[in-house]
Design an enzyme around this catalytic site. Structure first.
Site, PDB file in Angstrom:
ATOM      1  N   ASP A   1       3.168  -4.386   8.095  1.00 30.46           N
ATOM      2  CA  ASP A   1       1.872  -3.728   7.935  1.00 30.46           C
ATOM      3  C   ASP A   1       0.797  -4.808   8.005  1.00 30.46           C
ATOM      4  O   ASP A   1       0.635  -5.591   7.075  1.00 30.46           O
ATOM      5  CB  ASP A   1       1.815  -2.988   6.599  1.00 30.46           C
ATOM      6  CG  ASP A   1       0.472  -2.313   6.355  1.00 30.46           C
ATOM      7  OD1 ASP A   1      -0.418  -2.404   7.220  1.00 30.46           O
ATOM      8  OD2 ASP A   1       0.314  -1.694   5.279  1.00 30.46           O
TER       9      ASP A   1
ATOM     10  N   LYS B   1     -10.848  -0.948   9.889  1.00 29.18           N
ATOM     11  CA  LYS B   1     -11.025  -2.145   9.065  1.00 29.18           C
ATOM     12  C   LYS B   1     -11.425  -3.360   9.906  1.00 29.18           C
ATOM     13  O   LYS B   1     -11.741  -4.421   9.356  1.00 29.18           O
ATOM     14  CB  LYS B   1      -9.738  -2.457   8.294  1.00 29.18           C
ATOM     15  CG  LYS B   1      -9.314  -1.365   7.319  1.00 29.18           C
ATOM     16  CD  LYS B   1      -8.045  -1.751   6.578  1.00 29.18           C
ATOM     17  CE  LYS B   1      -7.451  -0.584   5.821  1.00 29.18           C
ATOM     18  NZ  LYS B   1      -8.310  -0.064   4.749  1.00 29.18           N
TER      19      LYS B   1
ATOM     20  N   HIS C   1       0.863  -1.178   0.000  1.00 26.31           N
ATOM     21  CA  HIS C   1       0.000   0.000   0.000  1.00 26.31           C
ATOM     22  C   HIS C   1       0.902   1.231   0.000  1.00 26.31           C
ATOM     23  O   HIS C   1       2.025   1.197   0.500  1.00 26.31           O
ATOM     24  CB  HIS C   1      -0.866  -0.039   1.267  1.00 26.31           C
ATOM     25  CG  HIS C   1      -1.939   0.998   1.330  1.00 26.31           C
ATOM     26  ND1 HIS C   1      -1.686   2.321   1.655  1.00 26.31           N
ATOM     27  CD2 HIS C   1      -3.289   0.924   1.154  1.00 26.31           C
ATOM     28  CE1 HIS C   1      -2.816   3.003   1.671  1.00 26.31           C
ATOM     29  NE2 HIS C   1      -3.797   2.182   1.361  1.00 26.31           N
TER      30      HIS C   1
ATOM     31  N   CYS D   1      -4.625   2.402  -3.803  1.00 28.49           N
ATOM     32  CA  CYS D   1      -3.402   2.871  -3.134  1.00 28.49           C
ATOM     33  C   CYS D   1      -2.293   1.827  -3.233  1.00 28.49           C
ATOM     34  O   CYS D   1      -1.488   1.671  -2.313  1.00 28.49           O
ATOM     35  CB  CYS D   1      -3.668   3.233  -1.676  1.00 28.49           C
ATOM     36  SG  CYS D   1      -4.732   4.664  -1.463  1.00 28.49           S
TER      37      CYS D   1
ATOM     38  N   GLN E   1      -4.430  -5.399   6.798  1.00 32.40           N
ATOM     39  CA  GLN E   1      -5.362  -6.335   6.175  1.00 32.40           C
ATOM     40  C   GLN E   1      -5.325  -7.707   6.832  1.00 32.40           C
ATOM     41  O   GLN E   1      -5.992  -8.634   6.373  1.00 32.40           O
ATOM     42  CB  GLN E   1      -5.045  -6.460   4.683  1.00 32.40           C
ATOM     43  CG  GLN E   1      -5.184  -5.177   3.895  1.00 32.40           C
ATOM     44  CD  GLN E   1      -6.616  -4.703   3.770  1.00 32.40           C
ATOM     45  OE1 GLN E   1      -7.561  -5.480   3.914  1.00 32.40           O
ATOM     46  NE2 GLN E   1      -6.797  -3.414   3.499  1.00 32.40           N
TER      47      GLN E   1
END
Length: 423
Positions: free
Chosen positions: A215, A241, A138, A381, A218
């Site tokens: 990261d 999220k 991202h 993104c 997700q």
């Protein structure tokens, strides 16, 4: 009603009961069509339990935290710090003091990049060192490292992507070298759903003494996230999220690193003493939480963690895997549909990007929207991924704990309508 082979039984996972907790899923749009929400990789919907926690905070406990001695300040502080305890338990952090609240994952990743740019040895990133990311990231895990590279002169390197949407680690020893200071990569691709091979990357980073930042934006909403098992040095994710509110993110970092690294922002709360000549800083996590923090949002995130934990992240992951496998099968039956990323459900999360013939994804999304189906279109993104595959954009359908086989069927029917509409 469509059933999925291998899906948990109703007694183990009652998706219809879960859906009743989410008011927006009853929303009717466009001439009486009930919304089919398939944009969960962008943001999730919020259950009543989280909405109620936010309302109760503002109606009953609203005050600033940490410094007040009146009853509201003490209640607000207890709720805010209680949320930190909940997040620490959710990710199996060794210490609550390793959990830093930010406004989102982007800020968390920028925090790490700036700390390393300002750090003393042995952590400092400078012109003699290298930064490693991947082509799959991202923008929030690309741009901070580009900025750090430009500011310090450090060399920026990255892993490429294979034709089937996996990281190409064939040259891992050339990419991660003795000069590497930090390796920062996504656990799950936000555009392709690929679950990356954490162990191999971390093992190589540890061999050369590089730090690792993951990261997990997700990943945290969809699977068990155990920071001790990951063995990374930093893990970033965001609240909105994972059925939490917007405006709240998390950075977890190993305590010894947080003690040694400099703060990113200066202001109230992050200080120990201040004079006109110099200041000393509070211990972590407060050293990295300058100013009034996102108090209500943290309380809402705590409620979100309670909600997900009560269901069970293992059960959520199993449900989503079954939904994803079913969606891959159904979508694979559509002529001219091309998956961008892995074309099987193996080692992938509940996000599917695709193109449909020569129909522009924005047209696909608009026609689906007219049928009440909410998907994402664009480069998400993650423009380098689109450049890698020679496409301007994709259509992305992303599922979550409340997604159903019927919604997959609605998407497939909607795409057939799109094909017929554009001839």
């Amino acid at each position: 009603m469509t059933t999925l082979p291998g899906l948990l039984t109703a007694s183990d996972y009652n998706v219809e009961a879960i859906r009743k907790d989410f008011p927006l899923l009853d929303r009717v749009v466009h001439d009486g069509k009930k919304i089919v929400y398939l944009d969960n990789a962008a943001t999730s919907q919020k259950p009543r339990q989280v909405l109620d926690a936010l309302t109760e905070y503002y109606e009953q406990h609203n005050a600033n935290v940490h410094r007040g001695v009146h009853v509201l300040a003490e209640e607000a502080t207890a709720l805010y710090e209680g949320a930190r305890d909940k997040v620490a338990a959710f990710i199996n952090a060794p210490s609550r003091d390793e959990v830093i609240f930010t406004k989102n994952a982007s800020e968390s990743l920028n925090l790490v990049a700036n700390m390393l740019g300002w750090a003393d040895e042995p952590y400092r990133v400078d012109r003699e060192t290298e930064i490693v990311i991947t082509e799959m990231e991202h923008h929030s895990n690309i741009v901070p490292w580009q900025l750090l590279s430009q500011r310090t002169g450090a060399k920026l390197k990255w892993f490429g992507i294979t034709d089937d949407g996996r990281l190409d680690l064939s040259n891992i020893e050339e990419i991660i070298t003795e000069k590497t200071k930090i390796v920062s990569f996504t656990l799950v691709s936000n555009i392709m759903g690929t679950i990356n091979p954490v162990e191999a990357i971390i093992r190589r980073a540890q061999q050369v003494g590089a730090l690792v930042c993951i990261d997990a934006s997700q990943a945290a909403p969809h699977m068990v996230l155990d920071v001790q098992a990951l063995q990374a040095d930093f893990v970033a994710f965001t609240g909105h999220k994972m059925v939490g509110p917007t405006g709240i993110g998390v950075l977890w970092g190993r305590q010894e690193l947080l003690e040694d690294l400099p703060p990113f922002l200066g202001g109230g709360e992050m200080i120990e003493t201040v004079s006109m000549h110099s200041s000393t800083y509070a211990p972590a996590p407060h050293k990295f939480e300058a100013g009034t923090p996102p108090i209500a949002q943290a309380v809402g995130l705590g409620a979100a963690v309670d909600y997900l934990s009560a269901i069970g992240m293992d059960k959520i992951e199993a449900h989503e895997h079954a939904i994803t496998a079913y969606a891959m099968k159904r979508l694979g039956e559509i002529p001219d549909l091309r998956f961008i990323g892995p074309d099987t459900a193996e080692n992938r999360a509940a996000t599917i990007s695709f193109t449909l013939g020569d129909i522009h994804p924005h047209d696909v999304g608009q026609v689906l929207d007219e049928q009440g189906i909410a998907v994402r279109v664009g480069h998400h993104c993650a423009r380098p991924v689109c450049l890698r595959y020679g496409i301007p954009a994709t259509t992305r359908a992303s599922f979550y704990l409340y997604s159903t086989p019927g919604e997959v069927d609605a998407l497939v029917d909607g795409l057939e309508h799109v094909r017929n509409f554009f001839g």
